[in-house]
Design an enzyme around this catalytic site. Structure first.
Site, PDB file in Angstrom:
ATOM      1  N   LYS B 116       0.824  -1.206   0.000  1.00 23.32           N
ATOM      2  CA  LYS B 116       0.000   0.000   0.000  1.00 23.32           C
ATOM      3  C   LYS B 116       0.859   1.257   0.000  1.00 23.32           C
ATOM      4  CE  LYS B 116      -4.043  -2.098   1.987  1.00 23.32           C
ATOM      5  NZ  LYS B 116      -3.468  -3.470   2.066  1.00 23.32           N
ATOM      6  N   GLU B 200      -4.241   5.331   8.393  1.00 24.41           N
ATOM      7  CA  GLU B 200      -4.864   6.416   7.654  1.00 24.41           C
ATOM      8  C   GLU B 200      -6.166   6.799   8.341  1.00 24.41           C
ATOM      9  OE1 GLU B 200      -5.282   4.588   3.797  1.00 24.41           O
ATOM     10  OE2 GLU B 200      -7.231   3.742   4.311  1.00 24.41           O
ATOM     11  N   HIS B 235     -14.096  -6.771   7.720  1.00 25.61           N
ATOM     12  CA  HIS B 235     -13.384  -6.169   6.588  1.00 25.61           C
ATOM     13  C   HIS B 235     -13.296  -7.087   5.375  1.00 25.61           C
ATOM     14  CE1 HIS B 235     -12.517  -2.784   9.067  1.00 25.61           C
ATOM     15  NE2 HIS B 235     -11.986  -3.571   9.981  1.00 25.61           N
ATOM     16  N   ARG B 291      -4.858  -8.387 -10.264  1.00 26.95           N
ATOM     17  CA  ARG B 291      -5.325  -9.734 -10.600  1.00 26.95           C
ATOM     18  C   ARG B 291      -6.827  -9.662 -10.849  1.00 26.95           C
ATOM     19  NH1 ARG B 291      -8.279 -10.007  -5.999  1.00 26.95           N
ATOM     20  NH2 ARG B 291      -7.286  -9.195  -4.124  1.00 26.95           N
TER      21      ARG B 291
END
Lengths: 169, 509, 509, 169
Positions: B116, B200, B235, B291
């Site tokens: 990330k 974040e 999540h 992908r």
């Protein structure tokens, strides 16, 4: 035969009497007119009752099963009178403290308490890793850690005993 | 086109790729671990090669074995599916070095989007909007606490090398930071061998929206609009749809342009997905998945395109052959992931043997699965058993169709998250499109369903009664499957459907 | 919209209607004969009512029982499906008289198209082109012989009151007439209680092409293009497709106009199908089927329309709400009927218990079935077990998809015609579109498949060997399912997937 | 064990020898390297052989079964040596004439011959109605009707004896 049947946490009393090849079924005192037909030996059942048709899938054993109707799942526990008496005695014994069991198979990654520790409700007792997710297993109530049944890195099966709590005194 | 390719995966995605290969006249070769010897993907492939082992690292993650399997069977290319080696740049490099074609983006593009932090840097450089937060990861809870003061709560912790919801936690106040960091970092360490965490700002009413892109090897790139994946537990996505109720044609074009720019910035080829966080009309780049996504079928249904076919064509070197203007959505599609988990017990994994199966059927219902009766569902692999996909001319009719299909589905032997999906689809807020990534958490799944409790209680009692009776009488009575409670014939005006003679005979059994 | 309706049918079409009802929020009530008590259509309906009996005339054909079932359960309308009472004008009249809504055309329209002779007269009056032949039926073989001289051989014999291929024979010379008339007339007598036969010229290279029409109650009518149903055995359809390779846009428009004119000539409402014979560029009206057709799904796939939903909307009195210009085909669809029959033995019926089921899955594959494990397939009802439908962007990709889907399908316990369908789809002439209604008869289905004989021989021997071994050892050995012939590990370069320890343990069992 | 296996009309000789838990399989003299794995107890079998994978469905009993591979059906008859000898004797007895059996269950609608009639090959013997279709059952060869096993309106099951023909002399 009298059964105590808990459906999604709510208990019902069901009487089943077989008479001349026909079953009399009474649920909570009300007689149901019910046509119960097994489709296969794998738990598919066709039920007609009170102007409605139900395609049930029943999975489980004689004590604990799940029934699915049109995608909705019902968790069911079944006791007959003898079992009910025995279970009531068990529950009385464990009152106040309680046995924390593994809700799923996994590996004990970390123990956060040891025997003799005093814990409060929702306090993390250990971390159990399953399906690559780490899950904190927390205390169901205030209490004292009486027995820790597992060690770190130990693989446990679903339902295995993890920690025994005694009532805080 | 390729004559033979290796499918380096298992489960529904292996079967998904095998199906397209068969339709294109390509011979698909499967690989399997010891526990998957009898799996459907081995039986429906042209050939199947044993990798040995039970754990992923002994089988599907073992690069040497996978490459050896491809070479020993004369394959020309490798399709990695999703998960396992699909986003492994080193593997992609090795495949190419061995003279095989990698059906996916170039290794440099995988690396450019690989973690990330790298992708965040690349995207900031390419003027792609990102979520406020740190560019560098933090290694311990103390550093996290300090950084959180600058970013401001709520904070999202994410494994720097992560994916699939593992190693993620929302932290709402500094009191929760230490505990959240410990578990999330532990998960990351165990899953990715890297416990560092990325921090974040957690945005209000966040919705997860992603754009499907395709780039060929000749400089052409197109996007196939958005998917919304905001219905998540732990999540992880549970329900996906295409299009999204909050995306206007203008925003779709804007997000599509950003997604194409993001792909071009890393020299992308083949299929990929650019994930965005949507919050109150604004969109922020999250990451790019290099992908095929699990949820690609909703895009296929709405655009009438076989994305695996496009992947194979692109990898073989064909041009896309169409441009953005010819890509138009039609209707609405939903996907529900059928995972082996208990929705009424915090979605903990459920294991067992598949004892019974009833697949939903009918028009515009698609089941992508590798399920079969007798299959063992273990903890070795991902708990996703199947994906149920429907299409409808509009969102409400697609919701109605998915509810109908979920009602028909039966996976006996393990618990699945299907009842939770049904609850979501029945919810009026969901039907109105008013939801965000926290929606599933607001539903009280433990609340018992109503109305059918008495029927279930009666059926359970009869079930137990018959089990006991059979045990007592031995197998001779086991064929007796029909029981009638008294007075049923009063329901209708014509004679009972079970003649008296038969009834009397039953009584004698 | 209706709150509750009765579905007066069984099998896949009952389930088909039930599915659309559930998606529309309508409560579908099923009916069942004694042998269908456990059928899927009873389990997936809101309610299910016993009709008693096993034979059709004791159950699904008994108007009194069906109407009583509808009234006792508070239904507002009756959907007849196809077959059974669906084209019975008297039943439609009685339904209406009882204050229920008939989901189908008005009785007068059913009568106007009801037998081939009446419809032929009506159509000739409306200037619709018909096949050369007699307008009046003949009652015996002598009359047939005389008439044949006038019409000219080859001659098609058809039951005047017939349908579904029963009571049909092609007669190629006068020597065959007596025998053909005897069997065809006998079938007609037994099926329709009317042995009279209709005679017409049998056309060269005939193709069966039909047009789907919809008329609402407000004077609007549209057509949804053609279906081709030329792949037939024993005059019954096996494979259908939409569109047809021989129909140009001009001819589609012409046939659509004729079909709409045909419907208007009898005051048609609801869904119907106008059947044509196509021969070398010319089309001739054959008959109109005043109900939903078995093969309606191929039209649904190509036009994105749910025809049962349209039927319900029309019957409730809604307007169509769209016109011909908004109806555009997209891609290609095929349907294969999965019948319980033996394709290698002249398609004679096959009966048994469904012991195993493997439904095909994946994208753009639709299975309309009412199959379940444990189902008894008897001679009481139509042998159609399921319909497999696929869609693809073009004809060749749809053919490839259907071949793939048929390869995945497994219906254990009875023989089905699926292998014959696979042979057709593999044939290059079929793939080129060069076929007529005689095509299936030109294939040598008895020719053994090649290449896999040795595998089958070996597997059969092992199967028998294991059966015998288990019988000898009792149930304790029954869990032993894996057998490896020697030297298998030489196939691959890494260690054998079954460790030596396990192998030694097996040897001891 | 030696088996004679007829696949779609063509006979193969298969030897199966069990040795140390591994099967040696020889078909028509050629040893096959074969991995045979039963998926369930319902006839699903996974076979790997000679660089190919086969998902077989096997339906039937130890004497007669059908095997399906990717939609293609193979009709299989299995005999061991003892059964082969017995069947050979039966076939020798019936030679020249033959027993006409019902290929499907149905109702005999009409008898077209009686005992003693001389018939020629393909001559209709009777009409059998099944699934509402009428099917003429014809003579497999020239011969004389020796026994008519059925009457008109009689319901017969699949495989039932209909007519016995003797060789025309």
């Amino acid at each position: 035969m009298k059964y105590y049947i808990t459906v999604n946490g709510k208990e019902h009393q069901v009487d089943v009497v077989e008479r001349l090849g026909v079953l009399d079924v009474t649920v909570d005192g009300k007689t149901l007119e019910l046509d119960y037909e097994e489709v296969d030996n794998l738990g598919q059942v066709a039920v007609l009752c009170d102007g409605k048709s139900y395609g049930l899938s029943i999975e489980g054993d004689e004590h604990k099963l799940s029934a699915t109707i049109a995608g909705h799942l019902y968790a069911v526990e079944i006791e007959d009178e003898r079992e009910r008496a025995a279970h009531a005695a068990e529950r009385a014994q464990a009152k106040g403290g309680g046995l924390v069991k593994a809700v799923m198979p996994g590996i004990v990654v970390k123990l956060l308490v040891k025997e003799g520790d005093t814990v409060v409700k929702d306090q993390p007792l250990l971390i159990l890793e399953a399906m690559k997710m780490q899950n904190e297993i927390t205390a169901p109530s205030d209490g004292v850690v009486k027995v820790v049944h597992v060690r770190e890195r130990e693989a446990v099966s679903g339902g295995a005993k993890l920690v025994l709590l005694a009532t805080a005194t | 086109m390729f004559r033979r390719i290796l499918v380096a995966n298992r489960g529904e995605i292996a079967l998904r790729v095998i199906r397209t290969c068969r339709e294109m006249g390509i011979e698909p070769v499967a690989v399997f671990s010891d526990v998957d010897r009898k799996a459907l993907h081995t039986r429906m492939a042209y050939n199947a090669v044993s990798l040995g082992g039970a754990l992923p690292r002994e089988s599907y993650l073992d690069m040497d074995k996978v490459i050896a399997a491809a070479k020993s069977t004369g394959c020309e290319a490798i399709h990695p599916g999703y998960g396992f080696l699909s986003e492994n740049a080193e593997f992609a490099e090795r495949v190419t070095k061995e003279g095989l074609v990698w059906i996916g983006p170039p290794p440099a593009a995988i690396r450019g989007m690989g973690d990330k932090i790298t992708s965040r840097r690349n995207m900031t450089r390419a003027n792609v909007p990102v979520v406020p937060g740190l560019t560098d990861p933090v290694a311990d809870a103390d550093a996290a606490l300090a950084a959180a003061e600058k970013i401001g709560y709520p904070i999202m912790l994410k494994a720097a090398a992560g994916g699939g919801g593992k190693g993620m936690r929302v932290v709402r106040s500094k009191n929760d930071m230490a505990s959240a960091f410990r578990t999330a970092s532990g998960e990351a360490l165990s899953s990715f061998r890297d416990g560092s965490m990325y921090m974040e700002r957690y945005l209000d009413e966040p919705r997860h929206i992603e754009i499907q892109v395709l780039f060929d090897k000749h400089g052409h790139g197109v996007h196939f609009g958005e998917r919304e994946c905001s219905i998540q537990r732990r999540h992880q996505k549970l329900i996906e749809e295409a299009p999204s109720v909050v995306i206007t044609p203008e925003l779709r074009k804007k997000m599509g342009d950003i997604a194409l720019a993001a792909g071009r910035a890393v020299g992308y080829e083949n299929a990929g997905t650019v994930e965005f966080l949507y919050s109150k009309g604004d969109v922020y780049f999250l990451e790019m998945n290099t992908r095929l996504q699990v949820e690609h079928p909703v895009t296929e249904m709405v655009y009438g395109v076989d994305l695996v076919r496009e992947q194979l064509r692109i990898a073989y070197g064909e041009e896309l052959g169409y441009d953005q203007s010819s890509i138009q959505p039609r209707g609405w599609a939903f996907e529900v992931r059928i995972n082996a988990e208990d929705p009424f017990n915090n979605f903990v994994p459920s294991i067992g043997t598949i004892s019974n199966l009833r697949a939903p059927g009918g028009a515009w219902v698609r089941l992508d699965a590798a399920l079969y009766r007798g299959m063992e569902v273990s903890l070795n692999y991902d708990p996703m058993l199947a994906k149920l996909i429907v299409w409808g001319p509009d969102r409400m009719s697609a919701i109605a169709r998915m509810r109908r299909a979920l009602q028909e589905l039966n996976v006996g032997g393990v618990r699945t998250g299907a009842p939770a999906a049904l609850r979501v689809l029945e919810d009026e807020r969901f039907q109105r499109g008013e939801f965000d990534t926290g929606f599933l958490g607001t539903l009280d799944l433990s609340k018992p369903s109503e109305g059918e409790d008495l029927i279930v209680a009666a059926a359970a009692a009869i079930h137990r009664h018959l089990l006991a009776r059979r045990r007592a009488l031995g197998t001779s009575a086991s064929s007796r499957g029909a029981w009638q409670a008294r007075s049923r014939e009063r329901h209708t005006n014509y004679p009972p459907h079970r003649p008296e003679a038969a009834r009397a005979k039953e009584a004698q059994r």
